[in-house]
Design a protein around this motif. Structure first.
Motif, PDB file in Angstrom:
ATOM      1  N   SER A   9       0.816  -1.204  -0.141  1.00 50.64           N
ATOM      2  CA  SER A   9       0.189   0.040   0.041  1.00 50.64           C
ATOM      3  C   SER A   9       0.830   1.216   0.032  1.00 50.64           C
ATOM      4  CB  SER A   9      -0.744   0.090   1.216  1.00 50.64           C
ATOM      5  OG  SER A   9      -0.146   0.099   2.298  1.00 50.64           O
ATOM      6  N   GLY A  10       2.028   1.059   0.009  1.00 48.26           N
ATOM      7  CA  GLY A  10       3.017   2.444   0.221  1.00 48.26           C
ATOM      8  C   GLY A  10       3.090   2.738   1.716  1.00 48.26           C
ATOM      9  N   LYS A  11       2.558   2.304   2.521  1.00 47.28           N
ATOM     10  CA  LYS A  11       2.689   2.324   3.948  1.00 47.28           C
ATOM     11  C   LYS A  11       3.259   1.234   4.716  1.00 47.28           C
ATOM     12  CE  LYS A  11      -0.939   5.951   4.677  1.00 47.28           C
ATOM     13  NZ  LYS A  11      -2.093   6.438   5.406  1.00 47.28           N
ATOM     14  N   THR A  12       3.890   1.317   5.567  1.00 45.73           N
ATOM     15  CA  THR A  12       4.211   0.099   6.559  1.00 45.73           C
ATOM     16  C   THR A  12       3.269   0.180   7.810  1.00 45.73           C
ATOM     17  OG1 THR A  12       6.417   0.330   5.426  1.00 45.73           O
ATOM     18  CG2 THR A  12       6.248  -1.204   7.297  1.00 45.73           C
ATOM     19  N   ALA A  13       2.680  -0.699   8.002  1.00 43.25           N
ATOM     20  CA  ALA A  13       1.790  -0.814   9.262  1.00 43.25           C
ATOM     21  C   ALA A  13       2.808  -1.282  10.558  1.00 43.25           C
ATOM     22  CB  ALA A  13       0.650  -1.869   9.035  1.00 43.25           C
ATOM     23  N   THR A  14       2.039  -1.022  11.623  1.00 46.99           N
ATOM     24  CA  THR A  14       2.829  -1.482  12.742  1.00 46.99           C
ATOM     25  C   THR A  14       2.722  -3.206  12.893  1.00 46.99           C
ATOM     26  OG1 THR A  14       2.168   0.199  13.994  1.00 46.99           O
ATOM     27  CG2 THR A  14       2.566  -1.611  15.291  1.00 46.99           C
ATOM     28  N   GLY A  15       3.823  -3.728  13.175  1.00 46.93           N
ATOM     29  CA  GLY A  15       3.769  -5.173  13.116  1.00 46.93           C
ATOM     30  C   GLY A  15       5.440  -5.775  12.792  1.00 46.93           C
ATOM     31  N   LEU A  16       5.367  -7.050  12.640  1.00 47.98           N
ATOM     32  CA  LEU A  16       6.764  -7.786  12.571  1.00 47.98           C
ATOM     33  C   LEU A  16       6.852  -8.022  11.037  1.00 47.98           C
ATOM     34  CD1 LEU A  16       9.283  -8.961  13.496  1.00 47.98           C
ATOM     35  CD2 LEU A  16       7.876 -11.077  14.025  1.00 47.98           C
ATOM     36  N   TYR A  17       7.534  -7.884  10.374  1.00 52.57           N
ATOM     37  CA  TYR A  17       7.943  -8.334   8.865  1.00 52.57           C
ATOM     38  C   TYR A  17       9.102  -9.209   8.847  1.00 52.57           C
ATOM     39  CZ  TYR A  17       4.758  -4.451   7.858  1.00 52.57           C
ATOM     40  OH  TYR A  17       3.818  -3.498   7.986  1.00 52.57           O
ATOM     41  N   LEU A  18       8.677 -10.510   8.285  1.00 53.10           N
ATOM     42  CA  LEU A  18      10.028 -11.484   8.126  1.00 53.10           C
ATOM     43  C   LEU A  18      10.085 -11.230   6.634  1.00 53.10           C
ATOM     44  CD1 LEU A  18       8.733 -12.457  10.776  1.00 53.10           C
ATOM     45  CD2 LEU A  18       9.682 -14.755  10.176  1.00 53.10           C
TER      46      LEU A  18
END
Length: 131
Positions: A9-18
């Motif tokens: 989406s062009g944004k990076t939401a709060t959370g864990l990205y593996l």
């Protein structure tokens, strides 16, 4: 929930990205993986299940951001620190190969889900499918 396609989406939401890094060369990262990596507040390189073909400094130059080294003790014994960060910000955990090839990474995903932290998986090739 674990999400595979919710990161464009062009944004990076709060959370864990593996983020899977592929077969050990920094140019193997996917376009999606690089976009997300550059947007995350924190970026850790898991550096014990496999090794990259270059130094952390070279990776920082190629990826255009600061990278924190996460050794075995940190990932296995202090995952709570990474998960605490992921509650309120975006955290990338880069893994050489595919992000879910090691049980340690599955364990982090399970811990995050128990805590209600969003988990996003960005796959890549591993030695399992490169042979």
């Amino acid at each position: 929930a674990v999400r595979y396609n919710a990161v464009d989406s062009g944004k990076t939401a709060t959370g864990l990205y593996l983020i899977g890094l592929g077969l050990g060369d920094p140019s193997d990262i996917t376009v999606k993986g690089l976009r997300v990596l550059r947007r995350c507040k924190y970026a850790y390189l898991e550096g014990y299940t496999s090794l990259m073909s270059c130094s952390k400094d070279e990776m920082e130059e190629i990826f255009g951001r600061k990278i924190l080294h996460a050794d075995r003790d940190f990932v296995e014994s202090r995952a709570d620190f990474i998960l605490d960060q992921a509650r309120n910000s975006s955290v990338a955990l880069m893994v050489v190969g595919s992000p879910l090839s090691a049980t340690t990474h599955y364990d982090i995903v399970l811990q995050a889900r128990k805590l209600g932290i969003s988990v996003f998986i960005i796959p890549n090739a591993s030695i399992m499918d490169a042979v």
